[in-house]
Design an enzyme around this catalytic site. Structure first.
Site, short mmCIF file in Angstrom:
data_model
loop_
_atom_site.label_atom_id
_atom_site.label_comp_id
_atom_site.label_asym_id
_atom_site.label_seq_id
_atom_site.Cartn_x
_atom_site.Cartn_y
_atom_site.Cartn_z
N LYS A 137 0.85 -1.18 0.00
CA LYS A 137 0.00 0.00 0.00
C LYS A 137 0.89 1.24 0.00
CE LYS A 137 -4.22 1.78 2.10
NZ LYS A 137 -5.24 1.60 3.15
N GLU B 25 -18.84 -6.52 10.76
CA GLU B 25 -19.80 -5.80 11.59
C GLU B 25 -20.80 -6.73 12.27
OE1 GLU B 25 -18.26 -3.08 8.39
OE2 GLU B 25 -19.15 -5.08 8.39
N ARG C 99 -25.06 -3.14 8.13
CA ARG C 99 -24.70 -4.52 7.80
C ARG C 99 -24.96 -5.48 8.96
NH1 ARG C 99 -19.08 -4.32 4.47
NH2 ARG C 99 -20.20 -5.77 3.13
#
Length: 633
Positions: free
Chosen positions: A281, A370, A398
């Site tokens: 990244k 979640e 969610r």
């Protein structure tokens, strides 16, 4: 002046990219990365993830006949290079701005954006659906779904992999492992991915054999079993093979030649394939490689200097609502050892960094999971712990079943600290918390609060924590009106509103963030102003008194009107037979696109001018507007 990006300048669509020789693609990737650094430095936006998948983006668009073939991106943080290669290069600096490019792939923006995203872990399911639909229609299009290792912490990704391995579609899943989502990745999956080994010899044997046999024949089944025995002797078996995917990797995701060779091989193999690549990244920009969390999303910055710390403000620091929560959590954690804090991969965004430092044994980052976060909290609450779930409103959607079934049905003391409620601005409708009041208000046992300022937020968090059942405090992104939180904590009386101004004829019933813009309106219209504080339970006694003494009751909320706080007011007054005119102001039945938060509020009619205009329009219709002075007239 000679361009720094001559190859990229000639690419207007992926078809132009596919006219190049393979030897030129590394240069294309280098130029694309350089252009991305310059463009994000000048305009801001999501940064590190895109830098990490430049080579992958080039390779996929080179080898797949897009847009006929489908490339599905997960979350979309990494999609800036994709947008640049697919005809939107000149618009990239408009990203996240009003009228500009969407922050994530969006079907209405480009035919190359095959699936609208914003939440994680959807790409495999969506890509699988596309592959199956194409297969049933006899369509030869190919599908590639890209998912990051952070996205692999969500159960939905494994539901899709489990299904895909069972039904045997032609799909390539690219697992991009950079060991980062937004916060550093956590969990057993990340550790397992780090141990996986490549098996090129076994893969070569497998593919040459399969090309000689008919799939599902007796010989094929025998060779498959033989392959597993051989593979067990030379490399560890992987979860993906057990799920039914042909696993290849890991390979260096920045090695263009290896990417092209491996993807070509995967394209030639029938059935579900999973390519595991390792990337970095922030690749190519040293500050982002060193601090990928800081450079996940950035404002404009000097490319040579990087993102610079903001100079000290000459005025006292005004905390954001997230800051208020962070301080309260640490204070409450110091006071009560039963407090356990949970986040689904949003340590920085939800304000849990300091808590983790001070109380690491009571901090739980569950990854992008979640549903698990909420049921984990329910289990903790069953054992006399007092969990606090810190979560964005849009991500709580969610875990709705878990909130309803696992927490509320059992009336467990779980506190939901719901950040980014209402309109969030540049991240657009995928990240807006527009519906939480509506979906929570109908759940039995729930206490729902919305603070009008920073101090009230602190006191509501304490109120919810003291409540012996499920409670939610929902607060917006950014700063409030500037009320300094008190060090002391006092529980508010449940369901008790606060009258801020006594007026005539009109009563403004404001929830949370809408109290601030209603103050000046109430003064100009000589209206009563009530800070409702509680969405559930409502202050029904005050509502009935206001209905008896006013001609018009106006509810104002930063939530969908449908089923929201105003609907609760309507329902109670209708049930008690109170005949009074009502006006519900909130988010209409639609989505507000990306812009600044202030622009979004204005578009929704939830700034001071918009609210007042709607009230005056109703008063005019009622014949009560004469003599009123207005800033919006």
């Amino acid at each position: 002046m000679t361009s720094k990006t001559p190859l990229l300048d000639a690419i207007h669509t992926p078809a132009d990219l596919r006219t190049l020789d393979e030897e030129q693609l590394t240069d294309v990737a280098d130029q694309l990365r350089d252009f991305l650094i310059d463009s994000v430095a000048s305009a801001g936006g999501h940064f590190g993830a895109g830098l990490g998948c430049v080579e992958l983006t080039v390779a996929l668009h080179y080898l797949y006949d897009t847009p006929f073939d489908r490339i599905v991106w997960d979350v979309g943080h990494q999609a800036y290079p994709h947008k640049i290669l697919t005809g939107r290069r000149d618009q990239i600096t408009s990203i996240k701005r009003k009228g500009g490019l969407a922050p994530f792939p969006k079907r209405g923006e480009s035919e190359y954006d095959t699936f609208g995203v914003g939440h994680s872990s959807t790409s495999v399911s969506a890509g699988l659906g596309m592959a199956l639909a194409a297969d049933r229609a006899g369509d030869p299009r190919r599908v590639a779904a890209v998912i990051g290792d952070g996205g692999m912490t969500a159960g939905m990704a494994f539901e899709a992999l489990n299904h895909g391995g069972h039904i045997d579609p032609n799909i390539l899943v690219v697992l991009n492992e950079n060991q980062m989502s937004i916060s550093p990745n956590v969990g057993g999956m990340t550790k397992m991915l780090g141990r996986l080994m490549s098996g090129p010899t076994v893969t070569g044997i497998r593919e040459r054999s399969k090309r000689l046999m008919k799939r599902d024949s007796r010989t094929w089944r025998f060779m498959s079993r033989w392959e597993e025995h051989v593979k067990g002797m030379v490399m560890p078996s992987t979860l993906f093979e057990e799920l039914g995917f042909n696993y290849v990797g890991p390979i260096d995701g920045h090695d263009m030649r290896a990417l092209l060779t491996t993807i070509r091989t995967a394209q030639s193999v029938e059935g579900p394939n999973l390519l595991h690549i390792i990337t970095k990244k922030g690749k190519g920009y040293a500050p982002a490689e060193k601090d990928p969390v800081k450079y996940h999303a950035v404002g404009p910055f000097d490319r040579d200097k990087g993102v610079q710390p903001k100079p000290p403000s000459p005025t006292p620091h005004s905390p954001t609502y997230t800051d208020v929560f962070s301080q309260w959590l640490c204070d409450m954690g110091q006071r009560d050892r039963r407090l356990l804090a949970i986040t689904p991969a949003m340590r920085e965004g939800s304000g849990l960094v300091e808590f983790e430092k001070r109380f690491p044994e009571r901090y739980f980052d569950v990854g992008i999971a979640e549903q698990h976060a909420v049921t984990l909290a329910a289990g903790m609450a069953c054992e006399d712990a007092h969990p606090v779930v810190a979560i964005y409103s849009t991500f709580l959607q969610r875990a709705y079943d878990q909130m309803l079934h696992d927490v509320a049905l059992q009336n467990l003391p779980v506190l939901f600290a719901i950040d980014r409620a209402g309109l969030v601005g540049p991240d657009g409708p995928t990240h807006a918390g527009s519906f939480d009041l509506s979906f929570m208000r109908c759940i039995p046992n729930m206490v729902i609060m919305a603070p009008s300022n920073e101090n009230e937020c602190r006191q509501m968090l304490y109120t919810g924590y003291c409540h012996q059942g499920p409670a939610a405090v929902r607060y917006p992104r950014g700063k409030g009106p500037g009320v300094t939180p008190e060090a002391t904590m006092t529980a508010l009386p449940l369901g008790r509103a606060e009258t801020l101004r006594e007026g005539q004829r009109v009563a403004l019933l404001a929830f949370g963030s809408m109290v601030a813009p209603c103050r000046a309106i109430a003064e100009r219209l000589d209206a009563t102003l009530v800070n409702m504080r509680f969405v559930k339970p409502l202050d029904t006694e005050r509502l009935e008194a206001l209905a008896d003494s006013h001609d018009l009751l106006v509810t104002v909320e930063e939530n969908a009107v449908a089923g929201g706080a105003g609907s609760g007011v309507n329902e109670h007054l209708a049930a008690t037979g109170k005949a009074v005119s009502l006006l519900n102001i909130g988010l209409s039945d639609g989505y507000i696109e990306h812009a600044s938060r202030e622009e979004c509020l204005a578009e929704a009619g939830l700034d001071e001018v918009g609210i007042e205009r709607q009230v005056l329009r109703r008063l005019q219709a009622m014949g009560l507007a004469s003599g009123l002075r207005s800033a919006s007239a």
